[in-house]
Scaffold this active site. Structure first.
Site: not given
Length: 390
Positions: A172, A68
């Site tokens: 989230d 990432k």
């Protein structure tokens, strides 16, 4: 941010020849044709690291990993370190909890220099696709009951680990932050070999290469669902009242700016699971006057489903007076409409199985945070356990 699969160099200086991804037999796309990340609203190329297929970024691993790569560091501010700190907190927590293996782990982190700035990189074990992507493979776009039950069980274990051992609130939880593991590395080697033999179409623009995506094939066996993406996670042993969560998954205490804690994740799961199982969102928050999401419309939908909130709960919110009168009536009362309970909304199940499932939903969807069940209690829920042992 960019996610890519790599196979990088071995440890201890062993000889290893990098794979050669210079096959020229690819389709060259027009520079004027917007593709992939260029179609993202607000896309600015200079914020991203110009990754190239086959590029060697760090000589540490000889296995497949997911990398990432954040946008340039100066654009991230404090966020640059927040996710890394959460992962380090997870790694420092007890590892024997059964929920640990259902939380994404971090292998390493490092910084690389791009054309304009540095970029933070997080290295993870590879996973397959998200629950959202998997959902779209089903023509009716609903999770089958057995997969739902397994997903819920693993998700509750993951949350119990985060809440009790790590003292972390995710904030989230959504379908694209739950990913399936990969039980067979051949999925990745096939992906790699296909790119070597049949390079994906691409374009060159301003010194960077933009590639079209290539899908991973369907594995023979799915790995366990894993809770991912801790970019919005916070430490749980501090008082919070800031705005969090995707709009349609916001807990009532978040909307009213009341103190919130671990139970926001429980509300979040209730909304997400309904979305996955019933094929539509429990709440939309769409305001007919403004034709977009508004908190008042979201609160009206909550009242329509759950009935009105208690005065004691309303008294906690800093924003309560914006939406409710002193008598506890929603100012936008015309948006509430007729009471439609969960029994009328649920259409996939019948009889006792339906009643058990609705009892599970009610354990999560409560106005008062303290009335919601904990992740540990939900992991032992009768509907979840009954489905797991069928």
């Amino acid at each position: 941010m960019l996610t890519s699969f790599l196979q990088s160099l071995p440890r201890l200086g062993r000889r290893w020849t990098p794979l050669n991804f210079t096959n020229p037999n690819f389709i060259q796309l027009s520079a004027s044709q917007a593709i992939e990340e260029e179609t993202i609203p607000g896309y600015i190329a200079g914020r991203y690291y110009p990754t190239r297929i086959g590029e060697i970024l760090k000589d540490r691993y000889r296995r497949y990993v997911t990398l990432k790569i954040f946008i340039k560091s100066t654009s991230m501010g404090q966020q640059l370190d927040d996710e890394l700190k959460i992962y380090k907190r997870i790694e420092g927590a007890p590892q024997k909890h059964p929920g640990r293996k259902y939380v994404r782990s971090l292998l390493d982190s490092f910084d690389i220099s791009g054309p304009e700035d540095k970029h933070r990189c997080l290295v993870h074990p590879p996973l397959w696709e998200s629950m959202l992507d998997f959902l779209f493979r089903n023509p009716v776009q609903r999770l089958p009951t057995p997969i739902l039950a397994v997903t819920l069980h693993r998700l509750f274990l993951a949350l119990d680990y985060l809440h009790t051992e790590c003292k972390i609130i995710h904030t989230d939880i959504k379908a694209d932050n739950i990913m399936f593991g990969i039980a067979d590395d051949s999925v990745l080697s096939d992906f790699e070999n296909t790119e070597l033999q049949h390079p994906c179409p691409r374009k060159e623009l301003d010194g960077r290469t933009i590639y079209t995506s290539r899908e991973l094939r369907m594995p023979k066996n799915l790995g366990a669902p894993i809770l991912c993406d801790f970019g919005s996670a916070v430490i749980g042993d501090k008082e919070h009242s800031e705005d969090i969560q995707p709009d349609i998954y916001r807990a009532p205490e978040v909307i009213l700016q009341a103190p919130w804690s671990y139970s926001v994740d429980i509300w979040n799961v209730g909304c997400v699971i309904w979305n996955l199982f019933e094929g539509g969102s429990l709440f939309s928050g769409q305001d007919p006057e403004f034709q977009t999401y508004r908190s008042r419309a979201h609160l009206a939908e909550m009242i329509r489903l759950l009935g009105p909130p208690s005065p004691s709960f309303l008294a906690r919110g800093n924003l309560t007076q914006r939406f409710f009168s002193q008598e506890g009536d929603l100012y936008a009362g015309e948006l509430v409409g007729e009471h439609i309970p969960l029994e009328q909304r649920e259409t996939s199940l019948e009889g006792e199985e339906k009643e058990m499932f609705l009892r599970l939903m009610r354990k999560m969807l409560q106005w008062e945070p303290e009335k919601r069940s904990s992740a540990m209690e939900l992991e032992q829920d009768e509907w979840v356990q009954a489905e797991l042992h069928k």
